[in-house]
Design an enzyme around this catalytic site. Structure first.
Site, PDB file in Angstrom:
ATOM      1  N   TYR A  10      -1.844  -9.534   6.059  1.00  0.00           N
ATOM      2  CA  TYR A  10      -1.660  -8.118   6.392  1.00  0.00           C
ATOM      3  C   TYR A  10      -2.985  -7.570   6.895  1.00  0.00           C
ATOM      4  O   TYR A  10      -3.979  -7.537   6.164  1.00  0.00           O
ATOM      5  CB  TYR A  10      -1.165  -7.358   5.161  1.00  0.00           C
ATOM      6  CG  TYR A  10      -0.957  -5.875   5.313  1.00  0.00           C
ATOM      7  CD1 TYR A  10      -0.902  -5.242   6.556  1.00  0.00           C
ATOM      8  CD2 TYR A  10      -0.795  -5.079   4.183  1.00  0.00           C
ATOM      9  CE1 TYR A  10      -0.701  -3.885   6.674  1.00  0.00           C
ATOM     10  CE2 TYR A  10      -0.589  -3.713   4.287  1.00  0.00           C
ATOM     11  CZ  TYR A  10      -0.553  -3.119   5.526  1.00  0.00           C
ATOM     12  OH  TYR A  10      -0.354  -1.762   5.639  1.00  0.00           O
TER      13      TYR A  10
ATOM     14  N   ILE B 225       7.441  -4.174   9.216  1.00  0.00           N
ATOM     15  CA  ILE B 225       7.385  -3.730   7.825  1.00  0.00           C
ATOM     16  C   ILE B 225       7.124  -2.228   7.903  1.00  0.00           C
ATOM     17  O   ILE B 225       6.045  -1.794   8.277  1.00  0.00           O
ATOM     18  CB  ILE B 225       6.321  -4.482   7.026  1.00  0.00           C
ATOM     19  CG1 ILE B 225       6.693  -5.973   6.961  1.00  0.00           C
ATOM     20  CG2 ILE B 225       6.190  -3.907   5.619  1.00  0.00           C
ATOM     21  CD1 ILE B 225       5.712  -6.845   6.211  1.00  0.00           C
TER      22      ILE B 225
ATOM     23  N   ARG C 262      -7.090   1.304   7.175  1.00  0.00           N
ATOM     24  CA  ARG C 262      -7.092   1.587   5.741  1.00  0.00           C
ATOM     25  C   ARG C 262      -8.136   0.764   4.982  1.00  0.00           C
ATOM     26  O   ARG C 262      -8.590   1.177   3.932  1.00  0.00           O
ATOM     27  CB  ARG C 262      -5.704   1.298   5.137  1.00  0.00           C
ATOM     28  CG  ARG C 262      -4.580   2.205   5.611  1.00  0.00           C
ATOM     29  CD  ARG C 262      -4.740   3.637   5.140  1.00  0.00           C
ATOM     30  NE  ARG C 262      -4.550   3.821   3.720  1.00  0.00           N
ATOM     31  CZ  ARG C 262      -3.515   4.445   3.161  1.00  0.00           C
ATOM     32  NH1 ARG C 262      -2.541   4.918   3.916  1.00  0.00           N
ATOM     33  NH2 ARG C 262      -3.440   4.608   1.868  1.00  0.00           N
TER      34      ARG C 262
ATOM     35  N   TYR D 106     -12.809  -2.332   1.483  1.00  0.00           N
ATOM     36  CA  TYR D 106     -14.131  -1.850   1.091  1.00  0.00           C
ATOM     37  C   TYR D 106     -15.213  -2.915   1.197  1.00  0.00           C
ATOM     38  O   TYR D 106     -16.314  -2.643   1.674  1.00  0.00           O
ATOM     39  CB  TYR D 106     -14.126  -1.262  -0.334  1.00  0.00           C
ATOM     40  CG  TYR D 106     -15.421  -0.559  -0.682  1.00  0.00           C
ATOM     41  CD1 TYR D 106     -15.668   0.727  -0.205  1.00  0.00           C
ATOM     42  CD2 TYR D 106     -16.409  -1.178  -1.435  1.00  0.00           C
ATOM     43  CE1 TYR D 106     -16.864   1.369  -0.487  1.00  0.00           C
ATOM     44  CE2 TYR D 106     -17.606  -0.557  -1.720  1.00  0.00           C
ATOM     45  CZ  TYR D 106     -17.830   0.728  -1.244  1.00  0.00           C
ATOM     46  OH  TYR D 106     -19.009   1.359  -1.511  1.00  0.00           O
TER      47      TYR D 106
ATOM     48  N   THR E 235       0.825  -1.211   0.000  1.00  0.00           N
ATOM     49  CA  THR E 235       0.000   0.000   0.000  1.00  0.00           C
ATOM     50  C   THR E 235       0.858   1.260   0.000  1.00  0.00           C
ATOM     51  O   THR E 235       0.499   2.251  -0.646  1.00  0.00           O
ATOM     52  CB  THR E 235      -0.959   0.000   1.201  1.00  0.00           C
ATOM     53  OG1 THR E 235      -0.250  -0.354   2.386  1.00  0.00           O
ATOM     54  CG2 THR E 235      -2.073  -1.009   0.998  1.00  0.00           C
TER      55      THR E 235
ATOM     56  N   LYS F  70       1.541  -9.360   9.140  1.00  0.00           N
ATOM     57  CA  LYS F  70       1.860  -7.963   9.420  1.00  0.00           C
ATOM     58  C   LYS F  70       0.663  -7.390  10.154  1.00  0.00           C
ATOM     59  O   LYS F  70      -0.415  -7.221   9.580  1.00  0.00           O
ATOM     60  CB  LYS F  70       2.131  -7.197   8.124  1.00  0.00           C
ATOM     61  CG  LYS F  70       2.382  -5.700   8.324  1.00  0.00           C
ATOM     62  CD  LYS F  70       2.543  -4.992   6.981  1.00  0.00           C
ATOM     63  CE  LYS F  70       2.725  -3.492   7.163  1.00  0.00           C
ATOM     64  NZ  LYS F  70       2.817  -2.775   5.858  1.00  0.00           N
TER      65      LYS F  70
END
Length: 292
Positions: free
Chosen positions: A133, A203, A138, A107, A44, A161
């Site tokens: 992840y 990360i 987000r 989304y 991202t 992550k």
């Protein structure tokens, strides 16, 4: 290769918004020289959301070419459609990448069962190691520890992550996974705390501009020298925070340009250049870290 300071690599672009090969090479050379453990290409932070499917693959392959075996490359392969994530993943089989970082579907807001089936389908489509992840801020989607525990039983799902910043998640996940399961932070500000609880690294967005310092931080944590690690982390703490004063990767691209690591801080719409108000805030954080 999935532990220590792993940079969430920015994707440098020229003034016209095309990927800048020369700046990408400069970034990779910088990370090799600085002791970064591995690079995530087109996660991202690498603006995966505004690259086309073909560009996404091309940037990962260019990163592999320019890295030339000097540093492991992890491919960002997340998508909000399972079929698209599988397609991206399969593109990198036998390419030389060491594994994939796959974000939760954004989304869509799937159920926990939907998340399990999504990641199971991806893992079962490939032999490449898969790192989950989770970044609800987000994606609008939070993968809970019970789901992580179920997914950890799949052979090539090797870690997560965890970017909630919620440190209680570490022990909750540890209770549900096998000892070899890798937990890395996706939140620079709490990464040292996560490592002190038994996490394996970070990360990192900060590592884009403070690669040597983040590598040293992870080394100190691995050695158990948390007093020295905390002193270093305090110097970096304003940077951890102010690189998010505006949506990532707006501030970190601007910071990288100030340090002459990339030629321009160009982004693609709907991401816009850093504002006049944010520039001095990020500059001060760079100075506090001893980078300017």
């Amino acid at each position: 290769m999935f532990t220590g300071s792993i940079v969430a690599l920015i994707t440098p672009m020229d003034d016209k918004g095309n990927v800048c090969r020369a700046s990408l090479k400069k970034l990779i050379d910088y990370h090799v020289a600085s002791g970064t453990s591995a690079m995530v290409s087109v996660g991202t932070t690498g603006e995966s959301a505004t690259l086309s499917h073909d560009e996404h693959g091309d940037v990962v392959m260019m990163t592999l070419e320019l890295a030339d075996g000097r540093i492991p490359v992890i491919a960002g392969t997340g998508a909000n459609a399972t079929a698209e994530a599988i397609s991206l993943t399969r593109r990198f089989e036998n390419s030389g990448i060491v594994g994939c970082l796959t974000v939760t579907p954004y989304y869509n807001r799937p159920t926990q069962e939907g998340l399990f089936q999504h990641f199971s389908a991806i893992a079962n489509s490939t032999d490449l190691p898969q790192m989950l992840y989770n970044v609800p801020s987000r994606t609008g989607c939070d993968m809970l520890p019970d789901t992580v525990g179920r997914l950890a039983k799949i052979k090539n799902i090797i870690g997560i992550k965890e970017a909630t910043g919620n440190l209680s998640r570490v022990s909750q996940i540890q209770e549900r996974v096998h000892d070899d399961f890798i937990i890395v932070s996706g939140d620079d500000a709490s990464a040292l705390d996560l490592m002190q609880l038994g996490g394996h690294g970070v990360i990192s967005v900060t590592a884009n501009v403070a690669a040597r310092e983040m590598a040293a931080l992870c080394t100190l944590a691995r050695q158990g020298n948390f007093a020295e690690a905390r002193r270093l982390n305090q110097r970096l703490m304003p940077l951890h925070h102010q690189l998010f004063v505006e949506p990532n990767p707006i501030p970190v691209k601007w910071a990288a340009k100030q340090l002459e690591l990339i030629a321009t801080d160009t982004l693609r719409l709907p991401m816009t250049p850093i504002t006049d108000d944010a520039r001095p805030v990020v500059r001060q954080a760079l100075q506090h870290a001893g980078l300017l």
